[in-house]
Design a protein around this motif. Structure first.
Motif, PDB file in Angstrom:
ATOM      1  N   ARG A 104       8.452   6.307  -7.101  1.00 20.62           N
ATOM      2  CA  ARG A 104       8.832   5.651  -5.851  1.00 20.62           C
ATOM      3  C   ARG A 104       9.273   4.216  -6.111  1.00 20.62           C
ATOM      4  N   GLU A 105      10.296   3.782  -5.374  1.00 22.21           N
ATOM      5  CA  GLU A 105      10.779   2.409  -5.459  1.00 22.21           C
ATOM      6  C   GLU A 105      10.788   1.709  -4.113  1.00 22.21           C
ATOM      7  N   ASN A 106      10.910   2.462  -3.020  1.00 23.47           N
ATOM      8  CA  ASN A 106      10.986   1.851  -1.696  1.00 23.47           C
ATOM      9  C   ASN A 106       9.628   1.295  -1.267  1.00 23.47           C
ATOM     10  N   PRO A 107       9.620   0.182  -0.539  1.00 26.35           N
ATOM     11  CA  PRO A 107       8.350  -0.379  -0.053  1.00 26.35           C
ATOM     12  C   PRO A 107       7.627   0.582   0.889  1.00 26.35           C
ATOM     13  N   LEU A 108       6.314   0.428   0.966  1.00 31.17           N
ATOM     14  CA  LEU A 108       5.485   1.191   1.891  1.00 31.17           C
ATOM     15  C   LEU A 108       4.683   0.203   2.725  1.00 31.17           C
ATOM     16  N   VAL A 109       4.680   0.403   4.031  1.00 33.25           N
ATOM     17  CA  VAL A 109       3.937  -0.473   4.939  1.00 33.25           C
ATOM     18  C   VAL A 109       2.639   0.208   5.338  1.00 33.25           C
ATOM     19  N   ILE A 110       1.529  -0.523   5.206  1.00 33.24           N
ATOM     20  CA  ILE A 110       0.233  -0.048   5.698  1.00 33.24           C
ATOM     21  C   ILE A 110      -0.155  -0.953   6.849  1.00 33.24           C
ATOM     22  N   ALA A 111      -0.180  -0.394   8.051  1.00 33.02           N
ATOM     23  CA  ALA A 111      -0.481  -1.144   9.267  1.00 33.02           C
ATOM     24  C   ALA A 111      -1.837  -0.722   9.807  1.00 33.02           C
ATOM     25  N   GLY A 112      -2.527  -1.662  10.435  1.00 32.65           N
ATOM     26  CA  GLY A 112      -3.831  -1.336  10.995  1.00 32.65           C
ATOM     27  C   GLY A 112      -4.463  -2.539  11.660  1.00 32.65           C
ATOM     28  N   PRO A 113      -5.731  -2.429  12.034  1.00 31.68           N
ATOM     29  CA  PRO A 113      -6.424  -3.509  12.732  1.00 31.68           C
ATOM     30  C   PRO A 113      -6.748  -4.662  11.791  1.00 31.68           C
ATOM     31  N   PRO A 114      -7.347  -5.745  12.314  1.00 32.34           N
ATOM     32  CA  PRO A 114      -7.733  -6.865  11.448  1.00 32.34           C
ATOM     33  C   PRO A 114      -8.539  -6.399  10.237  1.00 32.34           C
ATOM     34  N   ARG A 115      -8.302  -7.068   9.101  1.00 29.61           N
ATOM     35  CA  ARG A 115      -8.864  -6.797   7.774  1.00 29.61           C
ATOM     36  C   ARG A 115      -8.038  -5.769   7.007  1.00 29.61           C
ATOM     37  N   THR A 116      -6.961  -5.274   7.613  1.00 29.80           N
ATOM     38  CA  THR A 116      -6.085  -4.375   6.869  1.00 29.80           C
ATOM     39  C   THR A 116      -5.455  -5.091   5.681  1.00 29.80           C
ATOM     40  N   ALA A 117      -5.058  -6.353   5.861  1.00 30.24           N
ATOM     41  CA  ALA A 117      -4.432  -7.104   4.759  1.00 30.24           C
ATOM     42  C   ALA A 117      -5.406  -7.270   3.601  1.00 30.24           C
ATOM     43  N   ARG A 118      -6.665  -7.527   3.907  1.00 31.57           N
ATOM     44  CA  ARG A 118      -7.678  -7.661   2.841  1.00 31.57           C
ATOM     45  C   ARG A 118      -7.842  -6.341   2.105  1.00 31.57           C
ATOM     46  N   MET A 119      -7.846  -5.242   2.843  1.00 26.58           N
ATOM     47  CA  MET A 119      -7.985  -3.934   2.211  1.00 26.58           C
ATOM     48  C   MET A 119      -6.801  -3.651   1.288  1.00 26.58           C
ATOM     49  N   VAL A 120      -5.583  -3.961   1.750  1.00 35.31           N
ATOM     50  CA  VAL A 120      -4.393  -3.718   0.931  1.00 35.31           C
ATOM     51  C   VAL A 120      -4.426  -4.583  -0.325  1.00 35.31           C
ATOM     52  N   SER A 121      -4.905  -5.810  -0.188  1.00 34.68           N
ATOM     53  CA  SER A 121      -5.033  -6.678  -1.364  1.00 34.68           C
ATOM     54  C   SER A 121      -5.975  -6.064  -2.398  1.00 34.68           C
ATOM     55  N   ILE A 122      -7.070  -5.485  -1.934  1.00 35.68           N
ATOM     56  CA  ILE A 122      -8.017  -4.834  -2.842  1.00 35.68           C
ATOM     57  C   ILE A 122      -7.363  -3.611  -3.490  1.00 35.68           C
ATOM     58  N   LEU A 123      -6.631  -2.836  -2.702  1.00 35.61           N
ATOM     59  CA  LEU A 123      -5.957  -1.654  -3.247  1.00 35.61           C
ATOM     60  C   LEU A 123      -4.959  -2.039  -4.333  1.00 35.61           C
ATOM     61  N   ASN A 124      -4.270  -3.157  -4.114  1.00 27.99           N
ATOM     62  CA  ASN A 124      -3.262  -3.590  -5.082  1.00 27.99           C
ATOM     63  C   ASN A 124      -3.865  -4.066  -6.392  1.00 27.99           C
ATOM     64  N   SER A 125      -5.159  -4.407  -6.363  1.00 31.06           N
ATOM     65  CA  SER A 125      -5.809  -4.877  -7.591  1.00 31.06           C
ATOM     66  C   SER A 125      -6.756  -3.836  -8.185  1.00 31.06           C
ATOM     67  N   LEU A 126      -6.799  -2.663  -7.560  1.00 34.54           N
ATOM     68  CA  LEU A 126      -7.751  -1.635  -7.966  1.00 34.54           C
ATOM     69  C   LEU A 126      -7.240  -0.889  -9.197  1.00 34.54           C
ATOM     70  N   GLY A 127      -8.061  -0.833 -10.230  1.00 37.23           N
ATOM     71  CA  GLY A 127      -7.714  -0.083 -11.431  1.00 37.23           C
ATOM     72  C   GLY A 127      -6.578  -0.726 -12.209  1.00 37.23           C
ATOM     73  N   CYS A 128      -6.019   0.028 -13.123  1.00 35.21           N
ATOM     74  CA  CYS A 128      -4.913  -0.449 -13.963  1.00 35.21           C
ATOM     75  C   CYS A 128      -3.632   0.259 -13.520  1.00 35.21           C
ATOM     76  N   CYS A 129      -3.263   0.060 -12.274  1.00 32.62           N
ATOM     77  CA  CYS A 129      -2.115   0.762 -11.729  1.00 32.62           C
ATOM     78  C   CYS A 129      -0.830  -0.014 -12.017  1.00 32.62           C
ATOM     79  N   THR A 130       0.238   0.699 -12.225  1.00 32.56           N
ATOM     80  CA  THR A 130       1.547   0.086 -12.420  1.00 32.56           C
ATOM     81  C   THR A 130       2.508   0.747 -11.439  1.00 32.56           C
ATOM     82  N   ARG A 131       2.789   0.049 -10.369  1.00 32.24           N
ATOM     83  CA  ARG A 131       3.680   0.574  -9.346  1.00 32.24           C
ATOM     84  C   ARG A 131       4.996  -0.183  -9.357  1.00 32.24           C
ATOM     85  N   ASP A 132       6.060   0.536  -9.126  1.00 29.24           N
ATOM     86  CA  ASP A 132       7.381  -0.077  -9.032  1.00 29.24           C
ATOM     87  C   ASP A 132       7.826  -0.214  -7.585  1.00 29.24           C
TER      88      ASP A 132
END
Length: 305
Positions: free
Chosen positions: A82-110
């Motif tokens: 996948r190359e296209n952006p993905l939006v995760i929308a939700g209630p307050p604290r969604t941005a914090r959750m996405v930040s954690i997901l982006n740092s979780l494990g040794c993932c390499t996303r394009d």
């Protein structure tokens, strides 16, 4: 095309027949996911939904049963290029959750994963429709969502168009698209040959919640209401305590709102063997009720009016 695919319909715990909450909407090829319980990517594969076209994940709240499928889904998309952006929308604290997901494990996303925090009344404008957040009442900050299509042009009056000298052919299509056409120096406008505008389709998803006035108002004349129906009516006290809705309460809300069809989801594991109590409680009040099951598909047709 407007189709709803119930990928996961369980309550807080999965059962052998029900996966955790996830609902996919396919609107003219646009794929939107509402909640993403554990194992959602596998359910999408089984349903052959084409997950790479997914553009948004709308979360009703951040309880584990509604979000733990996101890491696996992101990694599956990454493996598939996948190359296209993905939006995760939700209630307050969604941005914090996405930040954690982006740092979780040794993932390499394009591809970029973007967070969008929403509050009741906030809307995301899409191509031909809008997704709007609705106030709900759960044990943590929560939202429901309304998908509402734009108004459609009125019916095309072919006989009137011919009377006005419009030749059968491409000009018919131009008028239906709202364009003005000129014939031998005379102007024919869309309103000359089109009836009154017609409403688009509406889907409302409550997420986990007690019945609220906001959901009822958003559901007014909806084509499809997908509502928390976790418990039978004899469990009302527990529903109030846990901030869920009984089948009968959801049906009463649907009846008041004048919806066309009600689907109950987030089914408690206590009904894993038999959902008849839920269906009986609901249909006493609102006959056009279904109990969601995993991989069930519902097509939402255009209204005749």
């Amino acid at each position: 095309m407007l189709q709803v695919i119930f990928l996961g319909t369980a309550g807080s715990l999965p059962t052998p027949d029900r996966s955790l909450p996830a609902i996919l909407v396919n609107r003219e090829g646009d794929l939107l996911l509402f909640d993403c319980g554990e194992g959602t990517q596998r359910q999408m594969m089984i349903a052959r939904t084409g997950m790479m076209r997914l553009s948004h994940i709308f979360l009703t709240h951040l309880h584990a049963d509604h979000i733990l499928g996101i890491p696996g889904l992101l990694e599956t998309m990454a493996f598939q290029g996948r190359e296209n952006p993905l939006v995760i929308a939700g209630p307050p604290r969604t941005a914090r959750m996405v930040s954690i997901l982006n740092s979780l494990g040794c993932c390499t996303r394009d591809f970029e994963v973007r967070a969008m925090e929403m509050r009741p009344g906030d809307a995301v404008r899409m191509n031909g429709y809008t997704v709007t957040a609705i106030a709900t009442q759960h044990s943590v900050p929560s939202l429901g969502y309304m998908l509402l299509e734009d108004m459609r042009p009125g019916r095309f009056n072919k006989e009137r168009a011919i009377e006005l000298g419009v030749p059968v052919g491409p000009m018919f299509g131009r008028l239906q698209k709202g364009e003005i056409v000129e014939i031998d120096g005379r102007v024919v406008r869309p309103e000359d040959v089109l009836g009154a505008p017609r409403p688009g389709r509406k889907i409302v998803y409550s997420g986990d919640t007690r019945p609220t006035a906001e959901i009822e108002e958003a559901s007014r004349n909806a084509d499809l209401l997908i509502h928390d129906g976790a418990l039978a009516d004899d469990m009302l006290e527990w529903a109030v305590e846990t901030k869920h809705t009984t089948a009968g309460e959801a049906a009463a809300l649907a009846a008041r709102a004048g919806v066309r069809r009600l689907v109950l989801t987030h089914i408690s594991s206590r009904y894993s063997e038999d959902t008849t109590p839920l269906l009986n409680d609901a249909r006493k009040v609102f006959p056009e009720t279904l109990i969601a099951s995993d991989l069930m598909r519902i097509d939402v047709p255009l209204r005749d009016g």
